[in-house]
Design a protein around this motif. Sequence first.
Motif, short mmCIF file in Angstrom:
data_model
loop_
_atom_site.label_atom_id
_atom_site.label_comp_id
_atom_site.label_asym_id
_atom_site.label_seq_id
_atom_site.Cartn_x
_atom_site.Cartn_y
_atom_site.Cartn_z
N ASP A 89 0.85 -1.29 -0.05
CA ASP A 89 0.11 -0.06 -0.10
C ASP A 89 0.76 1.25 -0.06
O ASP A 89 1.72 1.35 0.82
CB ASP A 89 -0.88 0.02 1.26
CG ASP A 89 -1.85 1.17 1.32
OD1 ASP A 89 -1.19 2.34 1.46
OD2 ASP A 89 -3.05 0.98 1.30
N SER A 90 0.75 2.20 -1.15
CA SER A 90 1.77 3.04 -1.13
C SER A 90 1.82 4.15 -0.11
O SER A 90 2.78 4.59 0.42
CB SER A 90 1.53 4.04 -2.48
OG SER A 90 2.52 4.98 -2.59
N ALA A 91 0.81 4.53 0.36
CA ALA A 91 0.50 5.42 1.78
C ALA A 91 1.26 4.60 2.68
O ALA A 91 2.00 5.52 3.60
CB ALA A 91 -0.93 5.53 2.04
N GLN A 92 1.05 3.42 3.03
CA GLN A 92 1.62 2.92 4.14
C GLN A 92 3.35 2.70 4.11
O GLN A 92 4.07 3.05 4.80
CB GLN A 92 1.19 1.38 4.43
CG GLN A 92 -0.11 1.59 5.12
CD GLN A 92 -0.38 0.27 5.66
OE1 GLN A 92 0.21 -0.70 6.21
NE2 GLN A 92 -1.66 -0.15 5.45
N THR A 93 3.75 2.47 2.75
CA THR A 93 5.03 2.35 2.46
C THR A 93 5.78 3.71 2.86
O THR A 93 6.83 3.66 3.04
CB THR A 93 5.27 1.73 0.95
OG1 THR A 93 4.58 0.65 0.72
CG2 THR A 93 6.70 1.67 0.65
N ALA A 94 5.00 4.70 2.26
CA ALA A 94 5.47 6.13 2.46
C ALA A 94 5.90 6.40 3.73
O ALA A 94 6.70 7.18 4.05
CB ALA A 94 4.55 7.08 1.91
N SER A 95 5.06 5.77 4.89
CA SER A 95 5.43 5.97 6.25
C SER A 95 6.72 5.64 6.76
O SER A 95 7.06 6.32 7.86
CB SER A 95 4.29 5.49 6.95
OG SER A 95 4.29 4.31 7.06
#
Length: 177
Positions: A38-44
């Motif tokens: 999940d890109s949003a989770q990876t970004a964190s």
Amino acid sequence: MEPQPTGRITRTGPESYDLTFSRLFSEPPDAVWSSFTDSAQTASWFGRWQGTPARGSWLDLQMLYEDGLPWSRLQVSECTAPELLRLLVKDEYGSWDLEIRFQGHSGGTRLDFIHHLDDPLAAEGVGPGWEYYLDRLAAVRGGATVPEFGDYYPGQGPYFLAQARAAADADETGGIG
């Protein structure tokens, strides 16, 4: 307190080595899987990616915690949710072959992160980086304070250099050659 390095380098062939890191999480594999998919989770904890993820597809990856916020190309080479994700990452410095394994463990997840290497000496630089990012992942997932990169690099470099030299001197079965 400085974090202790955990990565291990093993020789897997005449010119191939695995740099492996393991982490334990209290959540099940599918929850930890989303930290990578999940890109949003990876970004964190690492960086964001753009594109449509599928086996064989190419995505654009921006590392959000590196100087200059560099972009790379990322190909999904293997994907078996939520057990195995293998990625080929290409940037201006070369390519990385990464394998992430998710296994149920004591009601949670054991994550094995494997960076396949041609040259074990590369671990001197990339080893501290992966320790940092995987500890970032654990901190984000656990709601803890994220670590500082300076606590990992260059201080952990000698540990990984010693691991690399031992692996290079080992025969292909893991014994000393």
